[in-house]
Design a protein around this motif. Structure first.
Motif, PDB file in Angstrom:
ATOM      1  N   THR A 302       0.793  -1.226   0.000  1.00  0.00           N
ATOM      2  CA  THR A 302       0.000   0.000   0.000  1.00  0.00           C
ATOM      3  C   THR A 302       0.826   1.277   0.000  1.00  0.00           C
ATOM      4  N   ASN A 303       1.897   1.349   0.761  1.00  0.00           N
ATOM      5  CA  ASN A 303       2.765   2.528   0.856  1.00  0.00           C
ATOM      6  C   ASN A 303       2.060   3.753   1.410  1.00  0.00           C
ATOM      7  N   TRP A 304       1.193   3.582   2.402  1.00  0.00           N
ATOM      8  CA  TRP A 304       0.641   4.752   3.083  1.00  0.00           C
ATOM      9  C   TRP A 304       1.723   5.461   3.889  1.00  0.00           C
ATOM     10  N   SER A 305       2.848   4.801   4.142  1.00  0.00           N
ATOM     11  CA  SER A 305       3.959   5.437   4.868  1.00  0.00           C
ATOM     12  C   SER A 305       4.680   6.477   4.019  1.00  0.00           C
ATOM     13  N   GLY A 306       4.420   6.494   2.730  1.00  0.00           N
ATOM     14  CA  GLY A 306       5.078   7.467   1.868  1.00  0.00           C
ATOM     15  C   GLY A 306       6.548   7.173   1.637  1.00  0.00           C
ATOM     16  N   GLY A 307       6.915   5.893   1.627  1.00  0.00           N
ATOM     17  CA  GLY A 307       8.294   5.515   1.305  1.00  0.00           C
ATOM     18  C   GLY A 307       9.274   5.657   2.437  1.00  0.00           C
ATOM     19  N   ILE A 308       8.778   5.939   3.649  1.00  0.00           N
ATOM     20  CA  ILE A 308       9.668   6.154   4.796  1.00  0.00           C
ATOM     21  C   ILE A 308       9.090   5.452   6.015  1.00  0.00           C
ATOM     22  N   GLN A 309       9.916   4.667   6.683  1.00  0.00           N
ATOM     23  CA  GLN A 309       9.499   4.014   7.916  1.00  0.00           C
ATOM     24  C   GLN A 309      10.621   4.128   8.939  1.00  0.00           C
ATOM     25  N   GLY A 310      10.268   4.571  10.151  1.00  0.00           N
ATOM     26  CA  GLY A 310      11.278   4.796  11.164  1.00  0.00           C
ATOM     27  C   GLY A 310      12.234   5.917  10.802  1.00  0.00           C
ATOM     28  N   GLY A 311      11.793   6.792   9.895  1.00  0.00           N
ATOM     29  CA  GLY A 311      12.652   7.889   9.454  1.00  0.00           C
ATOM     30  C   GLY A 311      13.648   7.506   8.381  1.00  0.00           C
ATOM     31  N   ILE A 312      13.521   6.276   7.843  1.00  0.00           N
ATOM     32  CA  ILE A 312      14.483   5.739   6.876  1.00  0.00           C
ATOM     33  C   ILE A 312      13.743   5.329   5.608  1.00  0.00           C
ATOM     34  N   THR A 313      14.296   5.652   4.451  1.00  0.00           N
ATOM     35  CA  THR A 313      13.651   5.304   3.188  1.00  0.00           C
ATOM     36  C   THR A 313      13.637   3.792   2.993  1.00  0.00           C
ATOM     37  N   ASN A 314      12.519   3.291   2.447  1.00  0.00           N
ATOM     38  CA  ASN A 314      12.383   1.840   2.248  1.00  0.00           C
ATOM     39  C   ASN A 314      12.351   1.420   0.784  1.00  0.00           C
ATOM     40  N   GLY A 315      12.550   2.371  -0.125  1.00  0.00           N
ATOM     41  CA  GLY A 315      12.593   2.045  -1.545  1.00  0.00           C
ATOM     42  C   GLY A 315      11.305   2.285  -2.292  1.00  0.00           C
ATOM     43  N   GLU A 316      10.199   2.499  -1.579  1.00  0.00           N
ATOM     44  CA  GLU A 316       8.941   2.823  -2.241  1.00  0.00           C
ATOM     45  C   GLU A 316       8.941   4.303  -2.642  1.00  0.00           C
ATOM     46  N   ASN A 317       7.959   4.686  -3.446  1.00  0.00           N
ATOM     47  CA  ASN A 317       7.843   6.090  -3.817  1.00  0.00           C
ATOM     48  C   ASN A 317       7.671   6.958  -2.573  1.00  0.00           C
ATOM     49  N   ILE A 318       8.435   8.045  -2.511  1.00  0.00           N
ATOM     50  CA  ILE A 318       8.298   9.028  -1.434  1.00  0.00           C
ATOM     51  C   ILE A 318       7.378  10.132  -1.951  1.00  0.00           C
ATOM     52  N   TYR A 319       6.284  10.360  -1.274  1.00  0.00           N
ATOM     53  CA  TYR A 319       5.380  11.416  -1.735  1.00  0.00           C
ATOM     54  C   TYR A 319       4.903  12.248  -0.548  1.00  0.00           C
ATOM     55  N   PHE A 320       4.740  13.540  -0.801  1.00  0.00           N
ATOM     56  CA  PHE A 320       4.359  14.474   0.261  1.00  0.00           C
ATOM     57  C   PHE A 320       3.650  15.671  -0.341  1.00  0.00           C
ATOM     58  N   ARG A 321       3.038  16.474   0.511  1.00  0.00           N
ATOM     59  CA  ARG A 321       2.304  17.652   0.058  1.00  0.00           C
ATOM     60  C   ARG A 321       2.702  18.864   0.888  1.00  0.00           C
ATOM     61  N   VAL A 322       2.791  20.010   0.226  1.00  0.00           N
ATOM     62  CA  VAL A 322       3.208  21.260   0.867  1.00  0.00           C
ATOM     63  C   VAL A 322       2.120  22.309   0.658  1.00  0.00           C
ATOM     64  N   GLY A 323       1.742  23.006   1.737  1.00  0.00           N
ATOM     65  CA  GLY A 323       0.728  24.048   1.646  1.00  0.00           C
ATOM     66  C   GLY A 323       1.350  25.431   1.577  1.00  0.00           C
ATOM     67  N   PHE A 324       0.872  26.249   0.637  1.00  0.00           N
ATOM     68  CA  PHE A 324       1.353  27.620   0.460  1.00  0.00           C
ATOM     69  C   PHE A 324       0.207  28.589   0.743  1.00  0.00           C
ATOM     70  N   LYS A 325       0.482  29.594   1.556  1.00  0.00           N
ATOM     71  CA  LYS A 325      -0.545  30.575   1.879  1.00  0.00           C
ATOM     72  C   LYS A 325      -0.786  31.504   0.693  1.00  0.00           C
ATOM     73  N   SER A 326      -1.854  32.260   0.776  1.00  0.00           N
ATOM     74  CA  SER A 326      -2.092  33.310  -0.211  1.00  0.00           C
ATOM     75  C   SER A 326      -0.989  34.356  -0.084  1.00  0.00           C
ATOM     76  N   PRO A 327      -0.402  34.817  -1.201  1.00  0.00           N
ATOM     77  CA  PRO A 327       0.668  35.810  -1.121  1.00  0.00           C
ATOM     78  C   PRO A 327       0.260  37.021  -0.284  1.00  0.00           C
TER      79      PRO A 327
END
Length: 421
Positions: A302-327
């Motif tokens: 499933t990779n709900w961990s986003g490719g990282i477990q225990g703070g260490i990459t596991n080889g799966e896709n690493i994916y994340f989202r970043v929020g930007f405020k209105s200028p």
């Protein structure tokens, strides 16, 4: 500070309306072919004036390499690069002599340093990110050549307009739906595995869906016409990352990603893997069961961990989202206070983005590349030092890796296996 990284160290310099902005990159491996053409595409994706959705400031952002390279090859010594500010209009900011702009950094810079740049946002301006993007492009070339790494970011929301990522619905009570839907739809998971920069750039908004992109365009133009602004989110995926990257406990890989992303101007949020949606799922559904790959290695289903477990990459896709405020800087008159405390009305001039997320895409990619590059060099150093020690063959099999072949899938290069061990 203005330096990021431990072994791949990037120091940026420059303000919004000074003569130039740029960076010094220390720790780039020697022997890599490098030319301005390797860097310019990402700078051109970041530059202002790309469309009617961005600031009209006309900067070509042409990079000049100053040091660290001879005959088109990196020497291993510091790489100096600069981009000249050509379309400067510092007089557009004369109002800031009297008013600290609401939600901008004018006041906080003055309180911290007892002096501030007289024009624009100084180091708080997105012009500072030019050095990051250039450095990120250099890191990306190494990552691509050495490991086949792919980093792609794209816009997933503008205001309340979202690219659909999940079919989940909000339950009216916990009892109605204790087993929440998967945080990402199968279609979005597939998108993370296949999306390319060419597809992203085929849309002015950099949202890779025509219907959603059209709605986002209208929303940004509406904000622009009202002399207002609007925020949004950028999602990024890193594919083919080596395993074993990240330095627990304080420099976990996701912690370094969060550090990197939240250092970008206008950022207000970060989530990785299933993110906040994962908090709605019981562990029985949220866990990533291991599965055997055809080549004999272990992966997750499933990779709900986003490719990282225990703070260490596991080889799966690493994916994340970043929020930007209105200028923060808008031309709409705002009631606010002057530096002396007296009330007044500020209608800021200058040229500013009504929404930053389309131009933030290459900045997010660059910071992801800098984190990955630094962590790879750290892990390579650890493995190189470890190889000089006597064999651990006397330890029980449960304590040591059984074979280098176990992790062969992560790269065709023998050097990459050293990182993956």
């Amino acid at each position: 500070m203005s330096t990021f990284g431990k072994l791949f160290r990037v120091t940026t310099y420059g303000e919004s309306h000074c003569a130039s902005v740029g960076a010094i990159i220390d720790g780039c491996p020697p022997g890599m072919e490098l030319a301005p053409s390797d860097i310019q595409p990402q700078l051109s994706r970041r530059r202002p004036g790309q469309s009617n959705l961005t600031t009209p400031r006309d900067e070509k952002d042409l990079v000049q390499l100053q040091s660290g390279i001879e005959q088109g090859v990196t020497l291993g010594t510091p790489i100096g690069l600069l981009v000249r500010n050509e379309d400067q209009r510092p007089k557009d900011y004369s109002e800031t002599d009297l008013y600290p702009r609401p939600s901008h950094a004018d006041l906080t810079y003055l309180l911290k340093y007892d002096v501030k740049a007289s024009s624009g946002g100084g180091r708080a301006s997105a012009r500072e990110t030019i050095g990051r993007v250039a450095a990120g492009a250099i890191a990306e070339k190494y990552l691509r050549q050495a490991y086949g790494v792919e980093i792609v970011a794209f816009v997933t929301s503008v205001g309340k307009i979202h690219l659909t990522t999940s079919s989940a619905t909000t339950a009216s009570s916990e009892a109605e739906n204790d087993d929440a839907e998967d945080p990402l739809s199968p279609e979005f998971v597939k998108l993370l595995s296949t999306i390319t920069r060419q597809q992203v750039d085929s849309f002015t908004t950099r949202c890779p869906d025509s219907e959603t992109s059209e709605k986002m365009t209208k929303r940004i133009i509406r904000a622009k016409e009202a002399m207002d602004s609007i925020g949004g989110t950028v999602t990024c995926v890193i594919r083919n990352s080596p395993v074993g990257l990240g330095e627990p406990v304080f420099d976990k890989f996701e912690a370094m990603l969060a550090h990197a992303m939240l250092s970008i101007p206008a950022t207000k949020g970060f989530e990785i893997g299933s993110g906040f949606k994962g908090t709605e799922m019981p562990g029985s559904r949220h866990n990533d069961p291991y599965v055997a790959r055809p080549n004999g290695t272990l992966g997750t289903s499933t990779n709900w961990s986003g490719g990282i477990q225990g703070g260490i990459t596991n080889g799966e896709n690493i994916y994340f989202r970043v929020g930007f405020k209105s200028p923060a800087t808008i031309s709409q008159p705002q009631g606010t206070a002057q530096y002396d405390g007296s009330s007044g009305t500020l209608a800021a001039r200058g040229r500013h983005d009504p929404c930053v997320v389309p131009r933030a895409v290459p900045i997010v990619e660059a910071m992801a590349a800098l984190v990955l590059m630094d962590q790879i060099l750290i892990q390579l150093a650890r493995k190189s030092a470890s190889r000089l020690l006597p064999s651990l063959s006397h330890l029980p099999p449960s304590m040591v890796m059984p074979s280098k072949a176990v992790l062969k899938k992560f790269s065709e290069h023998p050097e990459a296996e050293e990182v993956a061990m």
